[in-house]
Design an enzyme around this catalytic site. Structure first.
Site, PDB file in Angstrom:
ATOM      1  N   CYS A 142       0.810  -1.206   0.000  1.00  0.00           N
ATOM      2  CA  CYS A 142       0.000   0.000   0.000  1.00  0.00           C
ATOM      3  C   CYS A 142       0.845   1.257   0.000  1.00  0.00           C
ATOM      4  O   CYS A 142       0.331   2.337   0.168  1.00  0.00           O
ATOM      5  CB  CYS A 142      -0.890  -0.004   1.228  1.00  0.00           C
ATOM      6  SG  CYS A 142       0.056  -0.246   2.725  1.00  0.00           S
TER       7      CYS A 142
HETATM    8  C1  LIG Z   1       1.098  -4.754   3.564  1.00  0.00           C
HETATM    9  S1  LIG Z   1       2.217  -6.089   3.635  1.00  0.00           S
HETATM   10  C2  LIG Z   1       1.190  -7.423   4.100  1.00  0.00           C
HETATM   11  C3  LIG Z   1       1.557  -8.032   5.421  1.00  0.00           C
HETATM   12  C4  LIG Z   1       0.772  -9.243   5.857  1.00  0.00           C
HETATM   13  N1  LIG Z   1      -0.657  -9.091   5.743  1.00  0.00           N
HETATM   14  C5  LIG Z   1       1.119  -9.657   7.282  1.00  0.00           C
HETATM   15  O1  LIG Z   1       0.242  -9.994   8.049  1.00  0.00           O
HETATM   16  O2  LIG Z   1       2.303  -9.620   7.648  1.00  0.00           O
HETATM   17  C6  LIG Z   1       2.583  -6.407   1.931  1.00  0.00           C
HETATM   18  C7  LIG Z   1       3.642  -7.480   1.703  1.00  0.00           C
HETATM   19  O3  LIG Z   1       3.790  -7.710   0.302  1.00  0.00           O
HETATM   20  C8  LIG Z   1       5.147  -8.040   0.035  1.00  0.00           C
HETATM   21  N2  LIG Z   1       5.421  -7.809  -1.402  1.00  0.00           N
HETATM   22  C9  LIG Z   1       5.652  -6.620  -2.030  1.00  0.00           C
HETATM   23  N3  LIG Z   1       5.869  -6.809  -3.349  1.00  0.00           N
HETATM   24  C10 LIG Z   1       5.756  -8.140  -3.564  1.00  0.00           C
HETATM   25  C11 LIG Z   1       5.899  -8.958  -4.742  1.00  0.00           C
HETATM   26  N4  LIG Z   1       6.172  -8.404  -5.914  1.00  0.00           N
HETATM   27  N5  LIG Z   1       5.724 -10.297  -4.621  1.00  0.00           N
HETATM   28  C12 LIG Z   1       5.429 -10.848  -3.413  1.00  0.00           C
HETATM   29  N6  LIG Z   1       5.310 -10.136  -2.268  1.00  0.00           N
HETATM   30  C13 LIG Z   1       5.471  -8.798  -2.350  1.00  0.00           C
HETATM   31  C14 LIG Z   1       5.919  -7.108   0.967  1.00  0.00           C
HETATM   32  O4  LIG Z   1       7.215  -7.600   1.239  1.00  0.00           O
HETATM   33  C15 LIG Z   1       5.020  -7.098   2.210  1.00  0.00           C
HETATM   34  O5  LIG Z   1       5.447  -8.048   3.161  1.00  0.00           O
END
Ligand SMILES: C[S@@+](CC[C@H](N)C(=O)[O-])C[C@H]1O[C@@H](n2cnc3c(N)ncnc32)[C@H](O)[C@@H]1O
Length: 406
Positions: free
Chosen positions: A87
């Site tokens: 986000c």
């Molecule tokens: C807002 S966090 C969500 C956290 C999760 N709901 C939790 O309880 O910990 C978004 C996550 O998406 C991951 N992310 C970002 N880009 C990504 C990608 N291209 N592929 C996979 N994961 C990704 C980030 O590292 C981050 O941990």
């Protein structure tokens, strides 16, 4: 229908923790977690240390790579896809005017979700994002969420959404997030709800209204979204309320008020034991903290050369024990206005919250992130996560929905 889950953007597993707490048979069949640009994948490591890794249908381990690189056909079949998609583009750290929304670098991950839904025809979805998603971008309010609704509509989904502040539903943190629940029109759930009016779903009978009761004294607004995503990208503008539903392209939305529930206070989750000296604020650093938390008026010059006065009011310093905490960000524990500073129970001196207290604010077990990552990353992972109790609560409603499927 089996209670199988695909957890995207999994972080340290907030959705999984929230659902598995129910002990009602939820089982995660695949997940994806990759932090762009990071040489060490701490969140993925933490996730795997708790739950183990999972192979995809091609027999490969693809849970720890960029989800854009994953062949979507190789993701195991599942009933529910969940995910708090990144986000940063809508984050409160930026002003609304500078947020790039779906066109921003990380916002485009929405298209990964879209690809997965197309390839896997997942019956149910549950997503989380920041509340400003509904308003983004500033120049064309509501376009980004309109694009998502249009995509989901074109794939045959009905969509409900709600902005939920966890503190208003019994959690210790004020954390306002947009939750999106979608179900495909080939589910029994669609068949049993299709005769219910959109207004009744919105205010009483729907996924969110039945899980997190509301009332609304505001007008109910209506709108339309087409299946033509390009059209929406160019022209669509809409003032989405904090509660809404889209069915067959028809939007019904309102500004809802939660029914009062007793909040848990920050004091309730604070450590009773002696806290290590390293968390306490030194006399030397106190003036800096006092300045950051206080009111200020600073003359600044904009990029275009205009002078303006930046001003902000004071925030509670220390954070009061008798209220839910403020929202925890990924910068928690750094020298920052948004970092929590609390009065220690034993010494009455001021200190930062500990990583364990950060975990408690999000409803994780103590030491959930104590899996080898540096302390700074423990706070970072918690700032990224969600209040797992909200998911547990939604999981109870999902249990009833899935039990009624064939
Ligand atoms: C807002 S966090 C969500 C956290 C999760 N709901 C939790 O309880 O910990 C978004 C996550 O998406 C991951 N992310 C970002 N880009 C990504 C990608 N291209 N592929 C996979 N994961 C990704 C980030 O590292 C981050 O941990």
């Amino acid at each position: 229908m089996k209670k199988t889950v695909c957890e995207l953007f999994a972080g340290v597993g907030g959705f999984r923790v929230g659902l598995e707490r129910l002990n009602s048979g939820w089982s995660t069949v695949w997940f994806s977690q990759w932090e762009p640009g990071a040489s060490k994948q701490w969140a993925h490591e933490c996730y795997v240390s708790h739950f183990g890794d999972i192979k995809d249908l091609a027999g490969e381990y693809t849970t720890g790579i960029d989800v854009a690189q994953v062949n979507k056909k190789n993701i195991p079949d599942h009933t529910l896809v969940v995910g708090g998609f990144p986000c940063q583009d809508y984050s409160v750290a930026h002003t609304l005017a500078s947020s790039k929304g779906l066109q921003g670098k990380k916002g485009v991950l929405w298209w990964q979700i879209y690809e997965i839904l197309k390839a896997k025809k997942t019956p149910f979805c549950l997503f989380e994002n920041v509340d400003r998603l509904l308003k983004s971008p500033a120049k064309q309010r509501g376009r980004d969420f309109g694009v998502m609704l249009s995509c989901l509509h074109s794939l045959g989904y009905v969509v409900e959404w709600r902005v939920i502040n966890a503190a208003e539903y019994g959690a210790a943190q004020r954390r306002r997030r947009t939750f999106i629940f979608a179900y495909n029109k080939n589910t029994n759930h669609y068949k049993t709800t299709k005769k219910t009016s959109l207004e009744d779903i919105l205010l009483r009978d729907g996924f969110f209204a039945s899980t997190f009761p509301i009332r609304s004294n505001e007008a109910i607004r209506e709108g339309k979204v087409s299946k033509d995503v390009e059209n929406i990208s160019n022209d669509f503008k809409f003032d989405f309320g904090n509660a809404g539903i889209m069915r067959d392209g028809k939007i019904v939305t309102t500004k809802a008020t939660p029914m009062e529930e007793k909040a848990i206070t920050l004091g309730k989750i604070l450590e009773n034991k002696k806290v290590d000296d390293s968390f306490f604020i030194s006399d030397e650093k106190m003036p800096k903290w006092t300045y950051l938390k206080g009111a200020k008026r600073i003359e600044r010059t904009s990029a275009a050369g205009y002078k303006y006065v930046f001003s902000e009011g004071p925030i509670a310093f220390p954070d009061p024990w008798d209220k839910p905490s403020r929202t925890m960000l990924t910068s928690e524990s750094t020298l920052n206005r948004s970092t929590h500073v609390v009065e220690d129970r034993k010494t009455k001196k001021l200190r930062l919250i500990t990583p364990i207290e950060a975990e408690r604010l999000q409803g994780f077990e103590d030491n959930w992130t104590n899996t080898g990552m540096p302390q700074r990353m423990r706070y970072f992972c918690m700032g990224n996560a969600l209040v797992t109790h909200m998911i547990t609560r939604m999981g109870r409603t999902l249990d009833n929905i899935i039990d009624a499927e064939e």
